[in-house]
Design a protein around this motif. Structure first.
Motif, PDB file in Angstrom:
ATOM      1  N   ALA A 248       4.835 -18.038 -10.695  1.00  0.00           N
ATOM      2  CA  ALA A 248       5.584 -17.647 -11.868  1.00  0.00           C
ATOM      3  C   ALA A 248       6.079 -18.832 -12.370  1.00  0.00           C
ATOM      4  CB  ALA A 248       6.625 -16.817 -11.410  1.00  0.00           C
ATOM      5  N   GLN A 249       6.505 -19.841 -11.640  1.00  0.00           N
ATOM      6  CA  GLN A 249       7.224 -21.153 -12.329  1.00  0.00           C
ATOM      7  C   GLN A 249       6.234 -22.158 -12.865  1.00  0.00           C
ATOM      8  OE1 GLN A 249       9.361 -22.673  -8.726  1.00  0.00           O
ATOM      9  NE2 GLN A 249      10.989 -21.446  -9.110  1.00  0.00           N
ATOM     10  N   GLY A 250       4.734 -21.796 -12.253  1.00  0.00           N
ATOM     11  CA  GLY A 250       3.744 -22.675 -13.072  1.00  0.00           C
ATOM     12  C   GLY A 250       3.244 -21.887 -14.202  1.00  0.00           C
ATOM     13  N   GLY A 251       3.926 -20.653 -14.583  1.00  0.00           N
ATOM     14  CA  GLY A 251       3.219 -19.911 -15.610  1.00  0.00           C
ATOM     15  C   GLY A 251       2.210 -18.882 -15.299  1.00  0.00           C
ATOM     16  N   GLY A 252       1.814 -18.767 -13.917  1.00  0.00           N
ATOM     17  CA  GLY A 252       1.025 -17.687 -13.615  1.00  0.00           C
ATOM     18  C   GLY A 252       1.100 -16.523 -13.417  1.00  0.00           C
ATOM     19  N   VAL A 253       0.189 -15.663 -13.090  1.00  0.00           N
ATOM     20  CA  VAL A 253       0.425 -14.058 -12.570  1.00  0.00           C
ATOM     21  C   VAL A 253       0.234 -13.849 -11.219  1.00  0.00           C
ATOM     22  CG1 VAL A 253      -0.005 -12.023 -13.756  1.00  0.00           C
ATOM     23  CG2 VAL A 253       0.233 -13.735 -15.283  1.00  0.00           C
ATOM     24  N   VAL A 254       0.951 -12.964 -10.758  1.00  0.00           N
ATOM     25  CA  VAL A 254       0.698 -12.206  -9.424  1.00  0.00           C
ATOM     26  C   VAL A 254       0.284 -10.881  -9.700  1.00  0.00           C
ATOM     27  CG1 VAL A 254       1.530 -11.457  -7.005  1.00  0.00           C
ATOM     28  CG2 VAL A 254       2.377 -13.792  -8.216  1.00  0.00           C
ATOM     29  N   GLY A 255      -0.909 -10.532  -9.177  1.00  0.00           N
ATOM     30  CA  GLY A 255      -1.448  -9.031  -9.291  1.00  0.00           C
ATOM     31  C   GLY A 255      -1.031  -8.170  -8.123  1.00  0.00           C
ATOM     32  N   ILE A 256      -0.614  -7.225  -8.090  1.00  0.00           N
ATOM     33  CA  ILE A 256      -0.227  -5.971  -7.097  1.00  0.00           C
ATOM     34  C   ILE A 256      -1.667  -5.376  -6.710  1.00  0.00           C
ATOM     35  CG2 ILE A 256       0.989  -4.457  -5.972  1.00  0.00           C
ATOM     36  CD1 ILE A 256       2.271  -7.106  -6.210  1.00  0.00           C
ATOM     37  N   TYR A 257      -2.218  -5.174  -5.374  1.00  0.00           N
ATOM     38  CA  TYR A 257      -3.541  -4.130  -5.186  1.00  0.00           C
ATOM     39  C   TYR A 257      -2.882  -3.034  -4.796  1.00  0.00           C
ATOM     40  CZ  TYR A 257      -3.030  -6.832  -0.885  1.00  0.00           C
ATOM     41  OH  TYR A 257      -2.682  -7.382   0.466  1.00  0.00           O
ATOM     42  N   LEU A 258      -4.051  -1.901  -4.649  1.00  0.00           N
ATOM     43  CA  LEU A 258      -3.886  -0.853  -4.423  1.00  0.00           C
ATOM     44  C   LEU A 258      -4.805  -0.544  -2.840  1.00  0.00           C
ATOM     45  CD1 LEU A 258      -3.356  -0.590  -7.337  1.00  0.00           C
ATOM     46  CD2 LEU A 258      -4.298   1.842  -7.459  1.00  0.00           C
ATOM     47  N   MET A 259      -4.074  -1.175  -1.716  1.00  0.00           N
ATOM     48  CA  MET A 259      -4.581  -1.651  -0.751  1.00  0.00           C
ATOM     49  C   MET A 259      -3.861  -1.088   0.557  1.00  0.00           C
ATOM     50  SD  MET A 259      -7.773  -2.548  -1.038  1.00  0.00           S
ATOM     51  CE  MET A 259      -8.489  -3.764   0.215  1.00  0.00           C
ATOM     52  N   PRO A 260      -4.264  -0.873   1.911  1.00  0.00           N
ATOM     53  CA  PRO A 260      -3.740  -0.311   2.977  1.00  0.00           C
ATOM     54  C   PRO A 260      -2.317  -1.479   3.199  1.00  0.00           C
ATOM     55  CG  PRO A 260      -6.051  -0.189   3.536  1.00  0.00           C
ATOM     56  CD  PRO A 260      -5.656  -0.855   2.034  1.00  0.00           C
ATOM     57  N   GLY A 266      -0.583   3.992   8.027  1.00  0.00           N
ATOM     58  CA  GLY A 266      -0.913   4.897   7.157  1.00  0.00           C
ATOM     59  C   GLY A 266      -1.619   4.912   5.770  1.00  0.00           C
ATOM     60  N   GLN A 267      -1.890   5.876   4.858  1.00  0.00           N
ATOM     61  CA  GLN A 267      -2.544   5.629   3.644  1.00  0.00           C
ATOM     62  C   GLN A 267      -1.113   5.218   2.894  1.00  0.00           C
ATOM     63  OE1 GLN A 267      -5.718   6.260   3.664  1.00  0.00           O
ATOM     64  NE2 GLN A 267      -5.995   5.281   1.797  1.00  0.00           N
ATOM     65  N   PRO A 268      -1.674   4.175   1.942  1.00  0.00           N
ATOM     66  CA  PRO A 268      -0.875   3.828   0.870  1.00  0.00           C
ATOM     67  C   PRO A 268      -0.888   4.734  -0.244  1.00  0.00           C
ATOM     68  CG  PRO A 268      -2.719   2.414   0.716  1.00  0.00           C
ATOM     69  CD  PRO A 268      -3.033   3.256   1.977  1.00  0.00           C
ATOM     70  N   MET A 269       0.169   5.161  -0.994  1.00  0.00           N
ATOM     71  CA  MET A 269       0.602   6.031  -1.973  1.00  0.00           C
ATOM     72  C   MET A 269       1.234   5.287  -3.201  1.00  0.00           C
ATOM     73  SD  MET A 269      -0.581   8.765  -0.570  1.00  0.00           S
ATOM     74  CE  MET A 269      -0.140  10.139  -1.484  1.00  0.00           C
ATOM     75  N   ALA A 270       1.109   5.973  -4.249  1.00  0.00           N
ATOM     76  CA  ALA A 270       1.517   5.518  -5.625  1.00  0.00           C
ATOM     77  C   ALA A 270       2.959   4.954  -5.370  1.00  0.00           C
ATOM     78  CB  ALA A 270       1.497   6.522  -6.509  1.00  0.00           C
ATOM     79  N   ALA A 271       3.793   5.550  -4.642  1.00  0.00           N
ATOM     80  CA  ALA A 271       5.206   5.102  -4.183  1.00  0.00           C
ATOM     81  C   ALA A 271       5.170   3.752  -3.913  1.00  0.00           C
ATOM     82  CB  ALA A 271       5.907   5.788  -3.328  1.00  0.00           C
ATOM     83  N   ASP A 272       4.296   3.271  -2.941  1.00  0.00           N
ATOM     84  CA  ASP A 272       3.804   1.768  -2.099  1.00  0.00           C
ATOM     85  C   ASP A 272       3.607   1.001  -3.416  1.00  0.00           C
ATOM     86  OD1 ASP A 272       4.533   2.745   0.630  1.00  0.00           O
ATOM     87  OD2 ASP A 272       2.865   3.874   0.072  1.00  0.00           O
ATOM     88  N   VAL A 273       2.717   1.184  -4.196  1.00  0.00           N
ATOM     89  CA  VAL A 273       2.413   0.523  -5.303  1.00  0.00           C
ATOM     90  C   VAL A 273       3.516   0.111  -6.192  1.00  0.00           C
ATOM     91  CG1 VAL A 273       0.749   0.301  -7.158  1.00  0.00           C
ATOM     92  CG2 VAL A 273       0.101   1.345  -5.273  1.00  0.00           C
ATOM     93  N   VAL A 274       4.295   0.916  -6.496  1.00  0.00           N
ATOM     94  CA  VAL A 274       5.533   0.937  -7.454  1.00  0.00           C
ATOM     95  C   VAL A 274       6.375  -0.048  -6.791  1.00  0.00           C
ATOM     96  CG1 VAL A 274       7.470   1.947  -8.654  1.00  0.00           C
ATOM     97  CG2 VAL A 274       5.185   2.832  -8.738  1.00  0.00           C
ATOM     98  N   ARG A 275       6.704   0.164  -5.363  1.00  0.00           N
ATOM     99  CA  ARG A 275       7.748  -0.554  -4.660  1.00  0.00           C
ATOM    100  C   ARG A 275       7.400  -1.863  -4.585  1.00  0.00           C
ATOM    101  NH1 ARG A 275       8.599  -1.057   1.266  1.00  0.00           N
ATOM    102  NH2 ARG A 275       6.557  -0.244   1.495  1.00  0.00           N
ATOM    103  N   HIS A 276       5.910  -2.323  -4.429  1.00  0.00           N
ATOM    104  CA  HIS A 276       5.490  -3.931  -4.729  1.00  0.00           C
ATOM    105  C   HIS A 276       5.504  -4.207  -5.767  1.00  0.00           C
ATOM    106  CE1 HIS A 276       4.142  -4.520  -0.235  1.00  0.00           C
ATOM    107  NE2 HIS A 276       4.258  -3.137  -0.230  1.00  0.00           N
ATOM    108  N   ILE A 277       5.357  -3.599  -6.970  1.00  0.00           N
ATOM    109  CA  ILE A 277       5.379  -4.039  -8.160  1.00  0.00           C
ATOM    110  C   ILE A 277       6.987  -4.334  -8.570  1.00  0.00           C
ATOM    111  CG2 ILE A 277       5.167  -3.528 -10.843  1.00  0.00           C
ATOM    112  CD1 ILE A 277       2.531  -1.738 -10.213  1.00  0.00           C
ATOM    113  N   GLU A 278       7.938  -3.476  -8.375  1.00  0.00           N
ATOM    114  CA  GLU A 278       9.182  -4.165  -8.609  1.00  0.00           C
ATOM    115  C   GLU A 278       9.891  -5.128  -7.587  1.00  0.00           C
ATOM    116  OE1 GLU A 278      10.753   0.608 -10.094  1.00  0.00           O
ATOM    117  OE2 GLU A 278      11.277  -0.309  -8.079  1.00  0.00           O
ATOM    118  N   HIS A 279       9.351  -5.346  -6.501  1.00  0.00           N
ATOM    119  CA  HIS A 279       9.847  -6.374  -5.827  1.00  0.00           C
ATOM    120  C   HIS A 279       9.149  -7.764  -6.448  1.00  0.00           C
ATOM    121  CE1 HIS A 279      11.275  -8.861  -2.353  1.00  0.00           C
ATOM    122  NE2 HIS A 279      10.045  -9.618  -2.605  1.00  0.00           N
TER     123      HIS A 279
END
Length: 378
Positions: A248-260, A266-279
């Motif tokens: 981020a400090q270099g101006g780039g972007v971090v993409g969050i995936y939909l993976m285990p 256990g199986q990842p769910m939408a709540a897990d995706v949102v939790r990682h995006i918010e972090h």
């Protein structure tokens, strides 16, 4: 060698507590909302995705169903992998074949797909409601020892190069190398040539020292196209706060995936995706977070055949030494309550429900990726 079908396969909300200093309320165990009104006009970018299915044979033309799923997805840009991973033998030729395959599919479906070469093409794809196809390597192996190949691949449409896959290559160490030796001399030369040719550097799958050294070496912003947050789930495939903050400090972007790797088990769910995006938003800021699903655009059909092929693929990856902790024969590589072509709209609706502004959501859905892509590609 992993064929295209296997590579694609490696293609009730879970309760999650409120984040420290977080938004709205804890994520609830309820069906996610499905609509976000600004979606039709949004710049939606998947930083790492695929069009295909578990039934696809190598080189097989896209079916009508796959093309239709792409059409209705709402995606405006799809960064898709060409070339193999974790192998040098035949990697150059395989990458050439994959690019030729996609060039042909773009010609066959001009109402759905278009080639992306410049930043202006990104906006044109959004304006014309098409999917701009971006070619990326998930391993620099197709380049081999010949840096001049970067020039050739760039002319053919390659716009992003991931330095390493999970294991060590000529550029540096991947995330599964215990030694974590970092970026090689060749890796430094590779980044210099990529910068010169205005090709994005991607640090997904890289070892932590490799990532840190590559961020420092690159004169242009870099991507981590698809990852999770190690602060939430400690896995080699996930990135530390320090790595993400440096991007981020270099101006780039971090993409969050939909993976285990988004949860301990256990199986990842939408709540897990949102939790990682918010972090990631807390660590990087809203101008430096995106989504790279590492999934197929079409929903997965959880058939017995799919389960069998998935299990075979995981066993093969273990045999080849490229499997990462968290991969399981019984945890599948998709998110059940996001198992739809319009998964980005569901993520947007969930973020909106939790109090994020439409402007911030638009950045996460793809505005941030598009900005950096435009800056680097010109």
């Amino acid at each position: 060698m992993l064929d295209r079908r296997r590579f694609l396969i490696q293609g009730a909300l879970a309760g999650a507590g409120a984040l420290a200093g977080g938004w709205a309320a804890p994520l609830r165990a309820a069906a996610p909302p499905s609509q976000w009104p600004p979606y039709a006009q949004a710049m939606v970018v998947d930083g790492c995705g695929f069009i295909g299915s578990e039934d696809a044979q190598p080189g097989e033309a896209l079916s009508k169903a796959l093309v239709e799923d792409a059409r209705v997805s709402g995606l405006r840009v799809l960064q898709t992998t060409v070339g193999p991973v974790a192998q040098y033998e035949g990697a150059y030729e395989a990458a050439m074949r994959d690019i030729a395959y996609w060039e042909n599919e773009i010609v066959l479906h001009p109402d759905v797909f278009m080639a992306v070469r410049t930043g202006a093409d990104l906006e044109r794809a959004r304006r014309e409601n098409k999917i701009g196809m971006v070619y990326q390597f998930q391993d620099s192996a197709p380049i081999g020892e010949k840096l001049e190949r970067i020039d050739d691949f760039q002319r053919m449409g390659l716009r992003t190069v991931q330095l390493t896959y999970n294991v060590r290559n000529l550029a540096g160490d991947g995330c599964m190398e215990a030694g974590d030796a970092g970026l090689s001399k060749f890796g430094h030369s590779l980044i210099e040539r990529l910068n010169q040719r205005r090709v994005l550097v991607d640090l997904a799958h890289s070892g932590r020292r490799t990532a840190t050294e590559a961020i420092a070496a690159s004169k242009a912003p870099v991507l981590i196209s698809h990852t999770g947050c190690a602060a939430l789930v400690e896995r080699p495939r996930n990135k530390t706060d320090a790595e993400m903050r440096a991007v981020a400090q270099g101006g780039g972007v971090v993409g969050i995936y939909l993976m285990p790797f988004l949860r301990e088990s256990g199986q990842p769910m939408a709540a897990d995706v949102v939790r990682h995006i918010e972090h990631a938003l807390q660590v990087c800021g809203e101008d430096h977070v995106g989504i790279g699903t590492d999934n197929t655009v079409s929903p997965v059909k959880l058939t017995e055949k799919y389960k069998r092929l998935h299990a075979e693929s995981i066993r093969e990856r273990r045999t080849l030494g490229i499997s990462a902790p968290g991969e399981s024969e019984t945890v599948y590589l998709f998110v059940p309550d996001l198992n739809t072509p319009r998964r980005f709209e569901i993520i947007a609706a969930l973020l909106s429900q939790r109090g994020h502004s439409d402007a911030r959501i638009g950045k996460v859905l793809g505005g941030n990726f598009a900005r950096v892509m435009g800056e680097v590609w010109g």
